[in-house]
Design a protein around this motif. Structure first.
Motif, PDB file in Angstrom:
ATOM      1  N   GLU A 172       9.902   0.503  31.592  1.00  0.00           N
ATOM      2  CA  GLU A 172      11.378  -0.621  31.018  1.00  0.00           C
ATOM      3  C   GLU A 172      12.108   0.681  31.717  1.00  0.00           C
ATOM      4  O   GLU A 172      11.260   1.840  31.797  1.00  0.00           O
ATOM      5  N   ILE A 173      13.384   0.374  32.543  1.00  0.00           N
ATOM      6  CA  ILE A 173      13.750   1.182  33.365  1.00  0.00           C
ATOM      7  C   ILE A 173      15.374   1.242  33.004  1.00  0.00           C
ATOM      8  O   ILE A 173      15.819   0.537  32.954  1.00  0.00           O
ATOM      9  N   GLY A 174      15.706   2.532  32.509  1.00  0.00           N
ATOM     10  CA  GLY A 174      17.241   2.552  32.639  1.00  0.00           C
ATOM     11  C   GLY A 174      17.604   3.608  33.941  1.00  0.00           C
ATOM     12  O   GLY A 174      17.485   4.559  34.131  1.00  0.00           O
ATOM     13  N   THR A 175      19.196   3.573  33.967  1.00  0.00           N
ATOM     14  CA  THR A 175      19.818   4.755  34.694  1.00  0.00           C
ATOM     15  C   THR A 175      20.220   6.262  34.073  1.00  0.00           C
ATOM     16  O   THR A 175      20.033   6.206  32.925  1.00  0.00           O
ATOM     17  N   LEU A 179      22.927   7.353  41.734  1.00  0.00           N
ATOM     18  CA  LEU A 179      24.515   6.882  42.365  1.00  0.00           C
ATOM     19  C   LEU A 179      23.415   6.143  43.267  1.00  0.00           C
ATOM     20  O   LEU A 179      24.026   5.326  43.623  1.00  0.00           O
ATOM     21  N   PHE A 180      22.134   5.602  42.988  1.00  0.00           N
ATOM     22  CA  PHE A 180      21.436   4.602  43.715  1.00  0.00           C
ATOM     23  C   PHE A 180      20.649   3.611  42.506  1.00  0.00           C
ATOM     24  O   PHE A 180      19.829   4.269  42.465  1.00  0.00           O
ATOM     25  N   PRO A 181      21.000   2.939  41.832  1.00  0.00           N
ATOM     26  CA  PRO A 181      20.447   2.515  40.519  1.00  0.00           C
ATOM     27  C   PRO A 181      19.240   1.158  40.882  1.00  0.00           C
ATOM     28  O   PRO A 181      19.406   0.296  40.709  1.00  0.00           O
ATOM     29  N   LEU A 182      18.466   1.753  41.390  1.00  0.00           N
ATOM     30  CA  LEU A 182      17.935   0.644  42.449  1.00  0.00           C
ATOM     31  C   LEU A 182      16.165   1.148  42.435  1.00  0.00           C
ATOM     32  O   LEU A 182      16.016   2.543  42.683  1.00  0.00           O
ATOM     33  N   PHE A 183      15.404   0.173  41.834  1.00  0.00           N
ATOM     34  CA  PHE A 183      13.645   0.833  41.875  1.00  0.00           C
ATOM     35  C   PHE A 183      13.130   0.102  42.776  1.00  0.00           C
ATOM     36  O   PHE A 183      12.600  -1.434  42.556  1.00  0.00           O
ATOM     37  N   TRP A 184      12.309   0.685  43.591  1.00  0.00           N
ATOM     38  CA  TRP A 184      11.782  -0.119  44.482  1.00  0.00           C
ATOM     39  C   TRP A 184       9.764  -0.641  43.895  1.00  0.00           C
ATOM     40  O   TRP A 184       9.155   0.687  43.808  1.00  0.00           O
ATOM     41  N   ARG A 185       9.722  -1.375  43.754  1.00  0.00           N
ATOM     42  CA  ARG A 185       8.316  -1.958  42.962  1.00  0.00           C
ATOM     43  C   ARG A 185       7.172  -1.784  44.215  1.00  0.00           C
ATOM     44  O   ARG A 185       5.571  -1.080  43.844  1.00  0.00           O
ATOM     45  N   ASP A 186       7.061  -1.664  45.405  1.00  0.00           N
ATOM     46  CA  ASP A 186       6.539  -2.051  46.340  1.00  0.00           C
ATOM     47  C   ASP A 186       6.052  -0.145  47.009  1.00  0.00           C
ATOM     48  O   ASP A 186       5.220   0.173  47.884  1.00  0.00           O
ATOM     49  N   GLU A 187       6.462   0.697  46.148  1.00  0.00           N
ATOM     50  CA  GLU A 187       6.162   2.000  47.017  1.00  0.00           C
ATOM     51  C   GLU A 187       5.643   3.016  44.935  1.00  0.00           C
ATOM     52  O   GLU A 187       5.660   4.325  45.182  1.00  0.00           O
ATOM     53  N   GLN A 188       4.635   1.995  44.685  1.00  0.00           N
ATOM     54  CA  GLN A 188       4.115   2.870  43.221  1.00  0.00           C
ATOM     55  C   GLN A 188       2.876   3.126  43.523  1.00  0.00           C
ATOM     56  O   GLN A 188       2.194   2.269  44.076  1.00  0.00           O
ATOM     57  N   HIS A 189       1.875   3.842  42.531  1.00  0.00           N
ATOM     58  CA  HIS A 189       0.728   3.833  42.455  1.00  0.00           C
ATOM     59  C   HIS A 189      -0.193   4.459  42.364  1.00  0.00           C
ATOM     60  O   HIS A 189       0.140   4.938  40.044  1.00  0.00           O
ATOM     61  N   LEU A 190      -1.011   3.976  41.556  1.00  0.00           N
ATOM     62  CA  LEU A 190      -2.505   3.579  40.610  1.00  0.00           C
ATOM     63  C   LEU A 190      -3.250   5.228  41.025  1.00  0.00           C
ATOM     64  O   LEU A 190      -3.480   5.631  42.258  1.00  0.00           O
ATOM     65  N   TYR A 191      -3.651   5.865  40.516  1.00  0.00           N
ATOM     66  CA  TYR A 191      -4.013   7.299  40.591  1.00  0.00           C
ATOM     67  C   TYR A 191      -5.903   7.208  39.930  1.00  0.00           C
ATOM     68  O   TYR A 191      -5.718   7.060  38.616  1.00  0.00           O
ATOM     69  N   THR A 192      -7.284   7.188  39.660  1.00  0.00           N
ATOM     70  CA  THR A 192      -8.326   7.263  39.591  1.00  0.00           C
ATOM     71  C   THR A 192      -8.673   9.267  38.603  1.00  0.00           C
ATOM     72  O   THR A 192      -7.910   9.658  38.940  1.00  0.00           O
ATOM     73  N   VAL A 217      19.084  -1.714  37.981  1.00  0.00           N
ATOM     74  CA  VAL A 217      19.157  -1.197  36.968  1.00  0.00           C
ATOM     75  C   VAL A 217      20.319  -0.960  37.024  1.00  0.00           C
ATOM     76  O   VAL A 217      21.792  -0.413  37.090  1.00  0.00           O
ATOM     77  N   PRO A 218      21.141  -1.661  35.116  1.00  0.00           N
ATOM     78  CA  PRO A 218      21.847  -1.401  34.465  1.00  0.00           C
ATOM     79  C   PRO A 218      22.739  -0.177  34.939  1.00  0.00           C
ATOM     80  O   PRO A 218      21.819   0.704  34.045  1.00  0.00           O
ATOM     81  N   GLU A 219      24.176  -0.220  34.059  1.00  0.00           N
ATOM     82  CA  GLU A 219      24.710   0.975  33.504  1.00  0.00           C
ATOM     83  C   GLU A 219      24.059   1.638  32.654  1.00  0.00           C
ATOM     84  O   GLU A 219      24.004   2.706  32.375  1.00  0.00           O
ATOM     85  N   GLU A 220      23.675   0.616  31.609  1.00  0.00           N
ATOM     86  CA  GLU A 220      23.584   0.535  30.270  1.00  0.00           C
ATOM     87  C   GLU A 220      22.569   0.018  29.574  1.00  0.00           C
ATOM     88  O   GLU A 220      22.627  -1.306  30.667  1.00  0.00           O
ATOM     89  N   GLY A 221      21.479   0.334  29.331  1.00  0.00           N
ATOM     90  CA  GLY A 221      21.093  -0.405  28.531  1.00  0.00           C
ATOM     91  C   GLY A 221      19.645   0.052  30.066  1.00  0.00           C
ATOM     92  O   GLY A 221      19.594   0.770  30.749  1.00  0.00           O
ATOM     93  N   THR A 222      18.089  -0.660  29.899  1.00  0.00           N
ATOM     94  CA  THR A 222      17.244  -0.888  30.541  1.00  0.00           C
ATOM     95  C   THR A 222      17.290  -2.539  30.971  1.00  0.00           C
ATOM     96  O   THR A 222      16.900  -3.038  30.665  1.00  0.00           O
ATOM     97  N   VAL A 223      16.235  -2.683  32.497  1.00  0.00           N
ATOM     98  CA  VAL A 223      15.579  -3.463  32.831  1.00  0.00           C
ATOM     99  C   VAL A 223      14.019  -3.807  32.505  1.00  0.00           C
ATOM    100  O   VAL A 223      13.479  -2.200  32.685  1.00  0.00           O
ATOM    101  N   SER A 224      13.110  -4.569  32.065  1.00  0.00           N
ATOM    102  CA  SER A 224      12.149  -4.932  32.223  1.00  0.00           C
ATOM    103  C   SER A 224      11.342  -5.174  33.512  1.00  0.00           C
ATOM    104  O   SER A 224      12.182  -6.206  34.385  1.00  0.00           O
ATOM    105  N   THR A 225      10.779  -4.787  34.201  1.00  0.00           N
ATOM    106  CA  THR A 225       9.720  -4.972  35.119  1.00  0.00           C
ATOM    107  C   THR A 225       8.401  -4.957  35.149  1.00  0.00           C
ATOM    108  O   THR A 225       7.991  -4.121  34.376  1.00  0.00           O
TER     109      THR A 225
END
Length: 258
Positions: A172-175, A179-192, A217-225
């Motif tokens: 769940e992502i909120g702001t 200034l740039f409410p964007l979330f890029w899913r292709d730049e994330q990592h898991l760690y062991t 990402v909306p100015e109010e509330g959250t977005v699911s991804t």
């Protein structure tokens, strides 16, 4: 005593009491030696046959230095007792090997330490009590992140097959006045737990919910991804690193083991 009989041998000693024939004409007046000796009768302390004519006053034992050893060993020969002990070289060799061993141990230590730092990418250990966990909202670089669920046990997503096992991380992502409410899913990592980094599976992530890789990402509330990862063993996972930047980096870490 009368003169010798005619034809007889001459009297011994010569007319002046000389020595036998061939001897010292002065009859050993000066203490003549035996035949072949010093004609002066050893006046100066002559040695035995073939010795120093000066009586060994300056001479060494037979075969020694003709100058009596006054100036040490002959030129080019080491003086007796001056050689280097072989234990000195043994000690130096052992000391050198010890120093080399210490240097190698230190080098190996620094190499492994650097390799570990690079492998973990600066990630924190899962035992870090300050690391947030599942269900906790985390503010980071203008966005608010909450990991709501970690889904495991998927072998495929749509038409994509996992080489290991798919792990889906739900967010769940909120702001937070970004200034740039964007979330890029292709730049994330898991760690062991060992610090190994696992990138998202780009195709499986896009196919999972059939949405764009960038999430508005909306100015109010959250977005699911959701983000999909192809993992060899989910039991080895420790945490996820989430970035608010377009090209990744400066991640916030959230424990996903709870």
């Amino acid at each position: 005593m009368g003169p010798p009989a005619p034809g007889g041998p001459p009297p011994p000693g010569g007319p002046y009491g000389g020595p036998p024939q061939g001897g010292d004409p002065y009859a050993g007046q000066y203490g003549g030696p035996p035949h072949g000796g010093d004609p002066y009768g050893g006046q100066y302390g002559g040695p035995p046959h073939g010795g120093d004519p000066y009586g060994g006053q300056y001479g060494p034992p037979q075969g020694g230095n003709p100058y009596g050893g006054q100036y040490g060993a002959p030129y080019g020969q080491p003086a007796p007792g001056k050689g280097t002990s072989p234990w000195l070289w043994v000690s130096l060799g052992c000391g050198g090997i010890f120093v080399i061993g210490v240097v190698l141990v230190l080098l190996l230590f620094f190499v492994f330490a650097e390799a570990e730092d690079e492998g973990t990418g600066g990630s924190a250990d899962r035992s870090d009590s300050d690391m947030p966990g599942l269900g906790e909202e985390v503010a980071h670089d203008g966005l608010l992140f909450t990991v709501t669920e970690v889904e495991t046990g998927l072998s495929e997503v749509e038409d994509w097959q996992a080489t290991g096992e798919y792990v889906v991380v739900h967010l769940e992502i909120g702001t937070d006045d970004s200034l740039f409410p964007l979330f890029w899913r292709d730049e994330q990592h898991l760690y062991t737990e060992s610090g190994a980094q696992i990138e998202e599976d780009y195709e499986a992530t896009g196919a999972y919910d059939n949405t764009e890789m960038s999430v508005l990402v909306p100015e109010e509330g959250t977005v699911s991804t959701a983000i999909v990862f192809d993992v060899d063993d989910p039991a080895e996972l420790s945490h996820i690193g989430l970035s608010a930047e377009t090209y990744g980096g400066n991640e916030v870490e959230i424990d996903i083991t709870g």
